[in-house]
Design an enzyme around this catalytic site. Structure first.
Site, mmCIF file in Angstrom:
data_model
loop_
_atom_site.group_PDB
_atom_site.id
_atom_site.type_symbol
_atom_site.label_atom_id
_atom_site.label_comp_id
_atom_site.label_asym_id
_atom_site.label_seq_id
_atom_site.Cartn_x
_atom_site.Cartn_y
_atom_site.Cartn_z
ATOM 1 N N ASP A 190 -11.460 -27.218 69.744
ATOM 2 C CA ASP A 190 -11.371 -26.796 71.360
ATOM 3 C C ASP A 190 -10.183 -27.028 71.662
ATOM 4 O OD1 ASP A 190 -13.783 -25.635 71.120
ATOM 5 O OD2 ASP A 190 -14.709 -27.566 71.656
ATOM 6 N N CYS A 234 -13.261 -35.427 69.686
ATOM 7 C CA CYS A 234 -14.603 -35.238 70.385
ATOM 8 C C CYS A 234 -14.293 -33.961 71.464
ATOM 9 C CB CYS A 234 -14.954 -36.316 70.929
ATOM 10 S SG CYS A 234 -16.345 -36.107 72.095
ATOM 11 N N ASP A 274 -15.082 -21.343 70.321
ATOM 12 C CA ASP A 274 -15.880 -21.676 71.268
ATOM 13 C C ASP A 274 -15.035 -21.224 72.438
ATOM 14 O OD1 ASP A 274 -18.266 -22.163 73.003
ATOM 15 O OD2 ASP A 274 -18.548 -24.031 71.937
ATOM 16 N N ARG A 311 -26.261 -21.562 79.124
ATOM 17 C CA ARG A 311 -25.165 -20.688 79.251
ATOM 18 C C ARG A 311 -25.857 -19.441 78.397
ATOM 19 N NH1 ARG A 311 -20.398 -23.171 76.628
ATOM 20 N NH2 ARG A 311 -20.203 -23.507 78.989
ATOM 21 N N CYS A 335 -22.204 -42.633 71.872
ATOM 22 C CA CYS A 335 -22.258 -42.558 70.420
ATOM 23 C C CYS A 335 -21.999 -43.736 69.731
ATOM 24 C CB CYS A 335 -21.086 -41.446 70.136
ATOM 25 S SG CYS A 335 -21.500 -39.940 70.465
ATOM 26 N N LYS A 392 -19.746 -19.096 72.112
ATOM 27 C CA LYS A 392 -19.171 -19.101 70.533
ATOM 28 C C LYS A 392 -19.096 -17.722 70.031
ATOM 29 C CE LYS A 392 -21.623 -23.221 69.497
ATOM 30 N NZ LYS A 392 -22.517 -23.584 70.779
HETATM 31 C C1 LIG Z 1 -23.460 -24.174 71.149
HETATM 32 C C2 LIG Z 1 -24.163 -23.971 72.305
HETATM 33 C C3 LIG Z 1 -25.641 -23.757 72.207
HETATM 34 C C4 LIG Z 1 -26.156 -23.316 70.853
HETATM 35 O O1 LIG Z 1 -25.752 -22.134 70.291
HETATM 36 P P1 LIG Z 1 -26.161 -21.547 68.873
HETATM 37 O O2 LIG Z 1 -25.203 -20.345 68.491
HETATM 38 O O3 LIG Z 1 -27.561 -20.907 69.255
HETATM 39 O O4 LIG Z 1 -26.115 -22.667 67.848
HETATM 40 C C5 LIG Z 1 -26.320 -23.719 73.582
HETATM 41 N N1 LIG Z 1 -25.676 -23.936 74.422
HETATM 42 C C6 LIG Z 1 -24.512 -24.221 74.635
HETATM 43 C C7 LIG Z 1 -23.855 -24.381 75.867
HETATM 44 C C8 LIG Z 1 -23.671 -24.183 73.324
HETATM 45 O O5 LIG Z 1 -22.387 -24.608 73.629
#
Ligand SMILES: *Cc1c(COP(=O)(O)O)cnc(C)c1O
Length: 453
Positions: free
Chosen positions: A310, A149, A347, A129, A142, A354
């Protein structure tokens, strides 16, 4: 070595009783054996009643049975032993681990995959992403099924651990994308893998010269701290660029056993972070979160993120308004050590990633003053520099008076707001894909063209 007193604390009479109900001859060494714990995880309503010495009503059982059909149950004996039986239905460990009929409520705002992780997935184990880092799903299993979750849609799927062939596809992808400098192992829980399999994955990733950092996201220190064995420690300590993020949600989870596990990890130099999910009726309280972050930093764990819950299916009863998160941040920032304060993030549904949220601290500004407020409500001005020489940046670092050695400079192209702010890019706006006004313009342009033809 563990003294008798320590052992007694870890294998209390209460835990011994739990262990012996599950396995007649269980001993201290069984209790601290993570494989024994997993083998004896609590997966039925009946087992749970027996261990908690409670009898649910027929009506309750019916509701739980409906829930378990859709979202299976699994609690490690260790995590179960943290539940306060005397206040069962209000207990934060109970709420995170045991069935709740409200999981079956699905509103039209709920989404099976709210973060669009599947859509941003170029190969089956990878979600790519962000520009420079990937999520590598190396395990679908898990030790405990968190009721909150975010990947609830996948919990209990039988096709569990990706085989070497699948993992190698992920490794290949990372090799082919040298912009990926940070690989985040997640799942499921990566520490559910055998030592050998995990070591193999870490070795393969370590061989990729463009990977600078490896992270493991695991809830083992919380729900099964005995997974942090000396053998595992001996493997993990080989990787000098390894970080670990764990997932404590409530101070009640920071036990003697958890502290021992955290200490083992920090002693070999692994930086530890924690990601908490803000959960209604579990930790939606400034005093609980403050107590949690204090206990974390006392054990060398840096609070990293506080997540807004979420929009995944089955989580309605866990969600708080974002306002609750802001209230909690207000109670932390300035009131306690800076490194105890996590970043509060939402998120974004649809894969936006995020988004950090904080209370507002800038009250107003003009061309030479910024009015700021602090945590006490005191208003102050920051006098802007009167003769700041703007350093026009055309991203031509060789001719710049700031000394960046080019090999250290990041090469990615400009994205988003960063691009709008830059001197070197000529963009004057950022327009959503389906903007109606722009669509109309295009039609108008085409019509004009037709007329001119
Ligand atoms: C949370 C996340 C990350 C890591 O994000 P950081 O802000 O660097 O901790 C990477 N890829 C995806 C898809 C995520 O959801």
């Amino acid at each position: 070595m563990m003294g008798t007193k320590e052992k007694q604390k870890i294998f209390s009479n209460y835990r011994k009783k739990i262990a012996n109900i599950l396995d007649e001859n269980a001993t201290y060494s069984n209790w601290i054996d993570w494989k024994w714990q997993i083998k004896h995880s609590i997966t039925t309503i009946e087992q749970f009643q027996k261990l908690m010495e409670i009898e649910f009503s027929e009506e309750e059982i019916k509701k739980f049975e409906h829930t378990i059909e859709k979202f299976p149950l699994s609690i490690t004996p260790y995590y179960l032993s943290l539940i306060n039986k005397d206040n069962l239905f209000n207990d934060p460990v109970f709420k995170q681990s045991f069935l709740d009929e409200r999981e079956l409520i699905i509103t039209n705002r709920d989404i099976a995959d709210p973060l669009s992780e599947d859509k941003d997935s170029p190969v089956s184990c990878i979600t790519h992403r962000y520009p420079d880092r990937v999520l590598f799903l190396v395990s679908n299993v898990c030790s405990m099924y968190c009721r909150h979750c975010t990947r609830k849609r996948k919990v209990g799927d039988k096709d569990s651990i990706p085989n070497k062939e699948n993992i190698l596809k992920g490794i290949e992808y990372i090799k082919e994308h040298p912009e990926v400098r940070d690989v985040l192992l997640s799942g499921g829980d990566p520490l559910m893998l055998s030592d050998k399999y995990l070591e193999w994955i870490l070795d393969e990733i370590s061989k990729i010269p463009t990977v600078e950092v490896i992270r493991i996201g695991t809830r083992m220190p919380v729900v099964l701290p005995y997974r942090i064995t000396d053998k595992l420690i001996n493997i993990l300590k080989k990787y000098k660029n390894l970080w670990i993020n764990t997932h404590f949600n409530h101070p009640q989870e920071i036990t003697k056993s958890a502290k021992i596990a955290l200490n083992k990890l920090s002693e070999i130099g692994i930086p530890l972070g924690n990601q908490t999910v803000l959960l209604a009726e579990v930790n939606d309280c400034p005093r609980i979160i403050k107590s949690l972050v204090h206990k974390l930093v006392a054990n060398r764990v840096r609070p990293y993120y506080l997540y807004q819950c979420d929009l995944s299916e089955g989580l309605t009863h866990f969600r708080t308004p974002i306002g609750k998160g802001i209230e909690i941040m207000e109670s932390l920032i300035g009131h306690t050590s800076g490194f105890s304060v996590p970043t509060y993030v939402v998120d974004a549904p649809g894969g936006g990633g995020k988004i950090p949220i904080t209370p507002n601290y800038i009250v107003s500004w003009n061309t030479n003053k910024v009015v700021l407020r602090n945590y006490e409500g005191v208003l102050s001005i920051y006098q802007e520099p009167l003769n700041y020489a703007h350093n026009f940046c055309d991203r031509n670092c060789i001719d710049c008076k700031l000394e960046l050695h080019l090999a250290d400079g990041e090469e990615s192209h400009l994205i988003g707001i960063e691009k709008l702010l830059s001197d070197s890019d000529k963009s004057i706006s950022l327009i959503p894909e389906n903007n109606e006004r722009i669509k109309k313009r295009r039609i108008l342009r085409n019509n004009k063209k037709l007329i001119n033809d």
